[in-house]
Design an enzyme around this catalytic site. Sequence first.
Site, PDB file in Angstrom:
ATOM      1  N   ASP A  70      -4.222   1.731   2.210  1.00  0.00           N
ATOM      2  CA  ASP A  70      -2.358   1.078   2.433  1.00  0.00           C
ATOM      3  C   ASP A  70      -3.029   0.374   1.165  1.00  0.00           C
ATOM      4  O   ASP A  70      -3.477  -1.397   1.350  1.00  0.00           O
ATOM      5  CB  ASP A  70      -1.712   1.212   3.121  1.00  0.00           C
ATOM      6  N   ASP A  92      -0.281  -2.186   0.246  1.00  0.00           N
ATOM      7  CA  ASP A  92       1.195  -3.647   1.012  1.00  0.00           C
ATOM      8  C   ASP A  92       1.112  -3.796   2.438  1.00  0.00           C
ATOM      9  O   ASP A  92       0.970  -2.491   3.536  1.00  0.00           O
ATOM     10  CB  ASP A  92       2.192  -2.998   0.715  1.00  0.00           C
TER      11      ASP A  92
END
Length: 216
Positions: free
Chosen positions: A11, A13
């Site tokens: 991922d 963020d």
Amino acid sequence: MAKEIKGFIFDLDGVITDTAEYHYKSWQKLADEEDLFFDREVNEQLRGVSRMESMDIILDGQDVSDEQKKKWTDRKNEYYQVYLEEISKADILDDMEAKLNKLKAEGYKLAVGSSSRNARKVLKNLQITDIFDTIADGNSVENAKPAPDLFLHAAENLGLKPQECVVLEDAESGVEAALAANMKAVGVGPEGRVGKAHLVYADVDSIDFDEILKKL
């Protein structure tokens, strides 16, 4: 077990960088202009969620047309785009770049699996795009997390089976997506948020890939 792992999906963020504050400021600006209720608590519910779903969470059942919601989310994104210009290599979390380069040198395939439609721009500003073999973002699939589609798309692009992939996620919806994809999930953050993952680290700095490869 470790020999089965051939790739890692990250991922963006909260795992590689942290643009959460930019998202918060962008949504807050829109909410203030349109007299919508929004605070840090509501913002926390938006973690790992698509833009339109985030709008629905903020509206909390208010009857607003799809056309109006689209206008508002587009405006929020315009604000966010301006904030993104501030991002640089200095915004990579802790020693994540070194960890990525080490994994790449060891022959593992690397992907980004982010709900953000701005993932490529962020990676470009962080100057680490070339580390990754593929980028799956909000433009790649129709169904956002917690659906497994984004991670399955990333694995397919890597040429790997789901069970050969490890996902690193800081959002509950992302962990659920990884598990639904039949992948190993590593949670980054508080147990209350990512506790369903196979392994949990409190923060990026404490992530230990040798341990991950040994235990998963």
